[in-house]
Scaffold this active site. Structure first.
Site, PDB file in Angstrom:
ATOM      1  N   TYR A 168       0.833  -1.209   0.000  1.00  0.00           N
ATOM      2  CA  TYR A 168       0.000   0.000   0.000  1.00  0.00           C
ATOM      3  C   TYR A 168       0.862   1.250   0.000  1.00  0.00           C
ATOM      4  O   TYR A 168       0.685   2.157  -0.824  1.00  0.00           O
ATOM      5  CB  TYR A 168      -0.916  -0.033   1.222  1.00  0.00           C
ATOM      6  CG  TYR A 168      -1.676   1.228   1.502  1.00  0.00           C
ATOM      7  CD1 TYR A 168      -2.845   1.523   0.811  1.00  0.00           C
ATOM      8  CD2 TYR A 168      -1.251   2.115   2.492  1.00  0.00           C
ATOM      9  CE1 TYR A 168      -3.564   2.678   1.085  1.00  0.00           C
ATOM     10  CE2 TYR A 168      -1.959   3.268   2.773  1.00  0.00           C
ATOM     11  CZ  TYR A 168      -3.112   3.549   2.064  1.00  0.00           C
ATOM     12  OH  TYR A 168      -3.826   4.691   2.337  1.00  0.00           O
ATOM     13  N   LYS A 172       1.456   4.171  -3.008  1.00  0.00           N
ATOM     14  CA  LYS A 172       1.225   5.588  -2.736  1.00  0.00           C
ATOM     15  C   LYS A 172       2.482   6.412  -3.026  1.00  0.00           C
ATOM     16  O   LYS A 172       2.402   7.524  -3.572  1.00  0.00           O
ATOM     17  CB  LYS A 172       0.793   5.781  -1.283  1.00  0.00           C
ATOM     18  CG  LYS A 172      -0.586   5.251  -0.957  1.00  0.00           C
ATOM     19  CD  LYS A 172      -1.678   6.140  -1.521  1.00  0.00           C
ATOM     20  CE  LYS A 172      -3.044   5.738  -1.011  1.00  0.00           C
ATOM     21  NZ  LYS A 172      -4.111   6.651  -1.464  1.00  0.00           N
TER      22      LYS A 172
END
Length: 218
Positions: A168, A172
């Site tokens: 994750y 990002k």
């Protein structure tokens, strides 16, 4: 010439709260720092039924568009063509994506983080870049990133290195780099905001069930 604002991930916990704040304010600053009234607020999400914003059930500026998969080629561009005139100012707040836990849940997590959080973001940015080129108007793109780009750390300073430890956080961080590069090249006016933690209810209808994600999970 009006200001059209898009919010992706509008069915989510943060998205719903953010939309209420936009409606309360009614204006946003555009290029040059000039405030402009929001003429239309388009809420987009993969979820078919985007919840009605409480207290704004009859709000004429609101448009809810569920079932939109931003990863599909031309999906976000089609929304721009439908709701934005070539003379309008345009701002996009990109909140859509999977949560940190989904990126680590099983063997598919890494692919989901890359496919949805990075490639989905790039698809939205590509649509904006093409719209900017066609109209000659610079749109503003605001991306919700996370402190997960720094990895598990208790203290974050201006000198902290970007060293994500989750799929994750990696996706990002990739988005942040792409936004920085495309802004440098003048493709769009990109901004990133890093959220340190998210407090959310397990069910939007049950506000008693509030959990806070540990910062180490971000």
């Amino acid at each position: 010439m009006g200001l059209v604002v898009f919010v992706t991930g509008a069915a989510g916990f943060i998205g719903q709260a953010f939309v209420v704040e936009l409606l309360k304010r009614g204006v946003l600053e555009t290029g040059g720092g000039f405030p402009r009234s929001i003429e239309a607020l388009v809420l987009a999400d993969l979820v078919e039924d985007i919840p009605v914003v409480k207290g704004y059930e009859e709000e004429e500026r609101l448009v809810r568009r569920g079932g939109v998969d931003i990863r599909e080629e031309g999906a976000f561009a089609a929304l721009l063509d439908e709701y934005v005139d070539d003379e309008d100012a345009l701002s996009v707040f990109h909140l859509g994506g999977i949560a940190s836990g989904d990126g680590e849940r099983d063997d598919r997590g890494a692919d989901l983080a890359l496919d949805i959080n990075f490639l989905g973001t790039r698809a939205v940015m590509t649509a904006l870049r093409d719209w900017n080129r066609r109209t000659g108007i610079q749109s503003r793109f605001v991306f919700t990133s996370t402190n997960a780009v720094f990895g598990p750390t208790e203290t974050i300073t201006d000198d902290s290195k970007v060293m994500p430890r989750t799929s994750y956080g990696t996706a990002k961080a990739m988005c942040e780099l792409l936004i920085n590069d495309w802004s440098r090249r003048g493709f769009l006016d990109g901004r990133c905001t890093r959220m340190p933690a998210v407090v959310r209810s397990v069910s939007l209808g049950d506000l008693k069930s509030i959990t806070q994600t540990s910062p180490s999970d971000f």
